[in-house]
Design an enzyme around this catalytic site. Structure first.
Site, short mmCIF file in Angstrom:
data_model
loop_
_atom_site.label_atom_id
_atom_site.label_comp_id
_atom_site.label_asym_id
_atom_site.label_seq_id
_atom_site.Cartn_x
_atom_site.Cartn_y
_atom_site.Cartn_z
NE ARG A 122 -2.19 -2.39 2.56
CZ ARG A 122 -2.63 -2.81 3.90
NH1 ARG A 122 -3.24 -2.03 4.46
NH2 ARG A 122 -2.18 -3.84 4.44
CD GLU A 178 0.75 -10.23 17.18
OE1 GLU A 178 0.34 -9.81 16.37
OE2 GLU A 178 0.18 -10.66 18.18
P1 AMP Z 1 4.13 -2.29 11.73
O1 AMP Z 1 5.42 -2.78 11.14
O2 AMP Z 1 3.58 -2.85 12.76
O3 AMP Z 1 4.24 -0.58 11.94
O4 AMP Z 1 2.91 -2.40 10.44
C1 AMP Z 1 2.97 -1.58 9.50
C2 AMP Z 1 2.38 -2.30 8.41
O5 AMP Z 1 1.57 -3.00 8.37
C3 AMP Z 1 1.98 -1.56 7.18
O6 AMP Z 1 2.62 -1.78 5.99
C4 AMP Z 1 0.40 -1.31 7.38
O7 AMP Z 1 -0.17 -1.51 5.91
C5 AMP Z 1 0.16 -2.79 7.82
N1 AMP Z 1 -0.73 -2.86 9.03
C6 AMP Z 1 -0.29 -2.87 10.42
N2 AMP Z 1 -1.57 -2.81 11.35
C7 AMP Z 1 -2.44 -2.34 10.53
C8 AMP Z 1 -3.90 -2.05 10.50
N3 AMP Z 1 -4.44 -2.17 11.98
N4 AMP Z 1 -4.82 -1.77 9.61
C9 AMP Z 1 -4.18 -1.74 8.40
N5 AMP Z 1 -3.03 -2.08 8.07
C10 AMP Z 1 -2.11 -2.68 9.01
#
Ligand code: AMP
Length: 181
Positions: free
Chosen positions: A64, A101
């Site tokens: 995205r 995770e």
């Molecule tokens: P993080 O590495 O935990 O910051 O996760 C970021 C990535 O996961 C991004 O590329 C987001 O598109 C996706 N992502 C994580 N949590 C969500 C959420 N609650 N809704 C949509 N996309 C998410």
């Protein structure tokens, strides 16, 4: 076309509870980008912040981050650099492993994508725990790029990802915040 305010953009994001698993509130940007005014506003608001900054590239994170990142790069008149999930790029790559995770993942760029001193804006649709963005910043820096700025359409501040990115001496800019995770 009128540029929408951030609180109006927020209303265009659809929330899907318990996707992809129980307890996750999935913030779905497909409803934002299908609205021409919403998509344009998000891109212009992001680009406006960086117009005078002499950036070389926008680096967007698969998938995205490609949607917003390529549009922001066009708006700024600079190149777009795709940061891809492992095994997708055809030429020689450098990669960065990062913690999910459960388990690990890896992002990659082409070895010759960045020239020493390139000034790169990291961009993704959403920052949650910050693991993906942190890996992107480390990867670009290891390739010789400068990353002083990162931008996200959506921040989930309760998960602390933006603070992790800031701790890497990177300025973080976001348009929309959702409480909780
Ligand atoms: P993080 O590495 O935990 O910051 O996760 C970021 C990535 O996961 C991004 O590329 C987001 O598109 C996706 N992502 C994580 N949590 C969500 C959420 N609650 N809704 C949509 N996309 C998410």
């Amino acid at each position: 076309m009128t540029i929408l305010a951030c609180h109006e953009l927020q209303k265009l994001v659809r929330t899907i509870p318990d996707y992809p698993k129980p307890g996750i509130m999935f913030r779905d940007i497909t409803t934002l980008i299908s609205d021409p005014n919403g998509f344009k506003s998000a891109v212009v608001l992001l680009a406006d912040r960086y117009r005078d900054m002499k950036l070389t590239f926008v680096a967007g994170i698969e998938a995205r981050g490609f949607i917003f990142g390529s549009a922001v790069a066009l708006e700024l008149g600079i190149g777009f650099l795709p940061i891809r999930k492992k095994g997708k790029l055809p030429f020689r790559t450098i990669g960065e492993d990062y913690q999910l995770e459960y388990g690990m993942d890896r992002i990659e760029i082409h070895q010759d994508a960045i020239t020493q001193g390139d000034n790169v804006l990291l961009l993704d649709d959403l920052i949650a725990t910050g693991g993906t963005a942190a890996a992107g910043i480390d990867l670009i820096r290891r390739a010789g790029g400068v990353v002083d700025h990162a931008a996200f359409v959506i921040d989930l501040p309760d998960l602390g990802g933006a603070d992790i990115v800031r701790s890497k001496e990177v300025d973080v800019y976001t348009l929309i915040e959702f409480e909780g995770d």
